[in-house]
Design a protein around this motif. Structure first.
Motif, PDB file in Angstrom:
ATOM      1  N   ALA A 154       1.765  -7.487   3.642  1.00 51.65           N
ATOM      2  CA  ALA A 154       1.935  -7.219   2.205  1.00 51.65           C
ATOM      3  C   ALA A 154       2.398  -5.785   1.957  1.00 51.65           C
ATOM      4  O   ALA A 154       3.286  -5.559   1.134  1.00 51.65           O
ATOM      5  N   THR A 155       1.806  -4.806   2.655  1.00 48.34           N
ATOM      6  CA  THR A 155       2.244  -3.424   2.419  1.00 48.34           C
ATOM      7  C   THR A 155       3.678  -3.228   2.890  1.00 48.34           C
ATOM      8  O   THR A 155       4.443  -2.488   2.276  1.00 48.34           O
ATOM      9  N   LEU A 167       5.782  -4.640   0.167  1.00 44.29           N
ATOM     10  CA  LEU A 167       5.774  -3.747  -0.999  1.00 44.29           C
ATOM     11  C   LEU A 167       6.721  -2.572  -0.792  1.00 44.29           C
ATOM     12  O   LEU A 167       7.463  -2.193  -1.692  1.00 44.29           O
ATOM     13  N   ALA A 187      10.112  -3.608  -1.334  1.00 44.06           N
ATOM     14  CA  ALA A 187      10.400  -4.229  -2.625  1.00 44.06           C
ATOM     15  C   ALA A 187      10.950  -3.219  -3.613  1.00 44.06           C
ATOM     16  O   ALA A 187      11.288  -3.562  -4.728  1.00 44.06           O
ATOM     17  N   LEU A 188      11.004  -1.939  -3.215  1.00 44.61           N
ATOM     18  CA  LEU A 188      11.515  -0.917  -4.113  1.00 44.61           C
ATOM     19  C   LEU A 188      12.903  -1.319  -4.597  1.00 44.61           C
ATOM     20  O   LEU A 188      13.745  -1.707  -3.794  1.00 44.61           O
ATOM     21  N   PRO A 189      13.109  -1.243  -5.902  1.00 48.92           N
ATOM     22  CA  PRO A 189      14.429  -1.626  -6.409  1.00 48.92           C
ATOM     23  C   PRO A 189      15.484  -0.660  -5.877  1.00 48.92           C
ATOM     24  O   PRO A 189      15.228   0.536  -5.741  1.00 48.92           O
ATOM     25  N   VAL A 192       2.135   8.990  -6.562  1.00 47.85           N
ATOM     26  CA  VAL A 192       2.843   8.005  -7.393  1.00 47.85           C
ATOM     27  C   VAL A 192       3.713   8.733  -8.413  1.00 47.85           C
ATOM     28  O   VAL A 192       4.878   8.395  -8.620  1.00 47.85           O
ATOM     29  N   TYR A 214       6.736   7.924  -1.780  1.00 50.46           N
ATOM     30  CA  TYR A 214       6.398   6.542  -1.427  1.00 50.46           C
ATOM     31  C   TYR A 214       5.626   6.390  -0.133  1.00 50.46           C
ATOM     32  O   TYR A 214       4.728   5.565  -0.027  1.00 50.46           O
ATOM     33  N   VAL A 247       2.082   6.889  -0.948  1.00 48.08           N
ATOM     34  CA  VAL A 247       1.497   5.776  -1.704  1.00 48.08           C
ATOM     35  C   VAL A 247       1.217   4.591  -0.773  1.00 48.08           C
ATOM     36  O   VAL A 247       0.130   4.007  -0.795  1.00 48.08           O
ATOM     37  N   GLN A 248       2.205   4.246   0.051  1.00 48.63           N
ATOM     38  CA  GLN A 248       2.011   3.110   0.971  1.00 48.63           C
ATOM     39  C   GLN A 248       0.850   3.368   1.920  1.00 48.63           C
ATOM     40  O   GLN A 248       0.040   2.489   2.188  1.00 48.63           O
TER      41      GLN A 248
END
Lengths: 283, 330
Positions: B14-15, B18, B21-23, B289, B294, B297-298
């Protein structure tokens, strides 16, 4: 459940727990603010007034003004739409998607069940607020993404419940009868099984609302999603927090109390709804 | 163990998803706002973003296995080092809140169950319902306003210890309360304790509600059961019935909600650290954040999830100790 017994149960629930009535009154008030807010308030929630900065509560400004001279009462009332809107949308989305996924998993079983179950397990393997932070950070800092994040972290609650309830009904006699009658899987699920599990799921949804409000407000409190100058309770508390050391308490107390009131109201409503729908689970 | 390993695998996938998944182009995000085309390319290569997704995942797992979470843009340090350095502050706060919540909520729930519909019971229900409606960050601010600004009882809410008056202890465990005691410095112990009181109460308050509610409900069930009636009929003393027969059986349901409690505590930690200037991993993640850092954050999310999975594992093991039936089923 006929309408008459429902009315009886409702009366009973109010009599048993008068707080539910209080919750209904607060709920009506919140709804009014959310729908009519902008036309009810005395000031424009975004209008700044350099002559009236940090005015304590008075007849002119019931909740005082903030550092830009904006009327806090107007902002708190108007914010109801955004705060409740975010929570309602998120809960509705996780309700629909979670129930569908859970129902499919419970009905089909096997690989599909395991796959969906794994997805729910993985969501639950995170501290939920932390996962919400991560989703907003990854998808981008916007209100829509706050709603998506709140919806995702709530999915397992509906999904697991729906899965368990559908699973025990899968081979019930009335489902067999429907199957014999030539109904397809989708129709059996939608018309015969899911309506039977809806009432307890709706109780779950109303109990979930308070939590969704807290979650969304928490995210905007740390600066995610809602951006100034937008009026939203979480961000107003966070803006007001800077003035705590100079004693301007009204800047954060009123928006904070609005949050408390809304969450309190939904928690009570959920309890009341549970009493109405499932009299056995009264505590 | 059975549930911990699949959970960990899920968390890692999942991480990874994520972070991808950054646009737009993740390399641009990881390189930060000050990057030029060259450094973006560099980041892309160092993250392996020019490779296929399965290769990227393998690389990600390989880095994790070597304890690497990437480099933070804001501090310039490896994220893993940053997090480990700040972790004790967060854990000290979390455990303090957990202990306070349990010490208050469990007796409250037991009292309420022993005398249903009494004053204690109504008081318990009332406070629990009200406490559940207060956002933690709002409670924290109210406490600061009342106990620091108005009454002056609490120290300024800026971190773990007031370094003007006290000396921060040498790091042994990283928990200031323990480290100051080990150093025999009672002055600093008091200083650290004073800083810890308000954030702990704010964090514990919300956890109180579910623990008290569950204790009450499961004690009521246990006390109403046949084996308790038999124990009473056989003339066992009230205390023995209450604790050995009632409480021990109620404990299992209490451990069952610990997962939810930890989920809540670890999440709210972020908010509380923000209010109290607490130098933990939550405050670190919030600034990360905001700064679009990033990697940090991750790393934070992954670390929180791993801690959470491990805590749940400990709870499962405890449940096995409390109730042997769980071990056989497990």
């Amino acid at each position: 459940m006929t309408l008459a017994t429902f009315a009886k149960d409702t009366r009973h629930a109010f009599a048993e727990n008068p707080l539910t009535l209080v919750a209904v009154v607060i709920f009506t008030l919140l709804l009014l603010c959310a729908i009519l807010g902008p036309s009810l308030v005395p000031y424009d929630p975004l209008m700044t007034d350099s002559n009236a900065r940090m005015v304590p509560p008075s007849w002119q400004h019931w909740f005082g003004t903030d550092h830009l001279g904006r009327d806090i009462f107007s902002r708190v009332v108007v914010a109801a739409r955004l705060d409740l809107g975010m929570a309602v949308t998120a809960v509705a989305a996780s309700f629909v998607i979670g129930t569908s996924l859970g129902a499919i998993a419970g009905y089909r079983g096997g690989f599909v069940d395991q796959l969906i179950g794994r997805v729910f397990d993985t969501i639950m393997a995170f501290p939920l607020f932390v996962l919400a932070m991560g989703i907003v950070a990854a998808l981008g800092n916007s209100v829509v993404n706050i709603i998506i994040a709140t919806a995702i972290i709530n999915l397992p609650f509906y999904g697991r419940y729906a899965r368990a309830e559908v699973n025990v009904r899968r081979d019930a006699a009335y489902v067999e009868a429907a199957r014999m009658g030539g109904n397809g899987s989708v129709r059996i699920l939608a018309r015969h099984i899911v309506p039977n599990i809806l009432p307890p799921m709706m109780v779950q949804a109303s109990l979930n609302m308070g939590w969704a409000i807290l979650n969304a407000a928490g995210l905007s409190f740390i600066g995610l999603g809602v951006r100034p100058p937008e009026a939203e309770w979480g961000i107003m508390v966070s803006e007001g927090a800077s003035y705590i050391f100079s004693g301007e308490w009204w800047t954060f107390v009123f928006p904070g109390m609005a949050l408390v009131l809304a969450v309190f109201c939904f928690n009570l409503l959920g309890d009341g709804l549970r009493d109405m729908i499932d009299p056995r689970r009264r505590t | 163990m059975g549930s911990a390993i699949p959970s960990l695998i899920g968390v890692i996938i999942a991480t990874f998803l994520l972070s991808r998944a950054l646009p737009g182009d993740p390399a641009v995000y990881f390189a930060g706002p000050a990057a030029n085309a060259e450094s973006v390319q560099q980041v892309r290569e160092s993250l392996g973003l020019d490779k296929s997704v399965p290769e990227q995942f393998a690389l990600y797992v390989w880095d994790l296995a070597h304890g690497s979470l990437g480099t933070s843009l804001t501090t310039g340090q490896p994220v893993a080092d940053d997090l480990l350095q700040r972790l004790p502050a967060s854990m000290e706060l979390t455990f303090a809140a957990l202990i306070v919540a349990i010490v208050v909520a469990v007796p409250l729930g037991v009292f309420a169950a022993v005398r249903p519909s009494s004053f204690v019971d109504h008081f318990c229900r009332g406070t629990v319902t009200v406490a559940a409606a207060f956002p933690t960050f709002f409670v924290a601010l109210l406490l600061v306003y009342v106990f620091y600004y108005l009454l002056g009882w609490a120290p300024q809410p800026l971190g773990r210890i007031d370094e003007i008056y006290y000396v921060a202890p040498d790091t042994v465990t990283g928990f200031y309360l323990i480290d100051t005691l080990l150093a025999g410095d009672s002055e600093s112990f008091r200083g650290a304790l004073a800083q810890l009181v308000l954030p702990t109460i704010s964090l514990a308050l919300f956890a109180l509600a579910p623990i008290a509610r569950m204790t009450r409900a499961s004690m009521l069930t246990a006390l109403g059961s046949d084996f308790v009636r038999t124990a009473r009929a056989n003339g066992l003393s009230g205390a023995t019935v209450l604790f050995t027969y009632g409480f021990r059986n109620a404990l299992l349901s209490i451990t069952n909600i610990m997962g939810m409690i930890f989920s809540f505590l670890l999440g709210s930690n972020v908010l509380i650290e923000q209010v109290f200037g607490w130098p933990g991993i939550g405050a670190y993640a919030v600034s990360a954040v905001i700064a679009s850092d990033y990697a940090a954050v991750q790393g934070f999310i992954l670390m929180m999830a791993v801690i959470y999975v491990l805590l749940n594992l400990v709870v499962d093991l405890l449940a096995g100790l409390i109730d042997p039936r769980v071990r056989f089923e497990g």
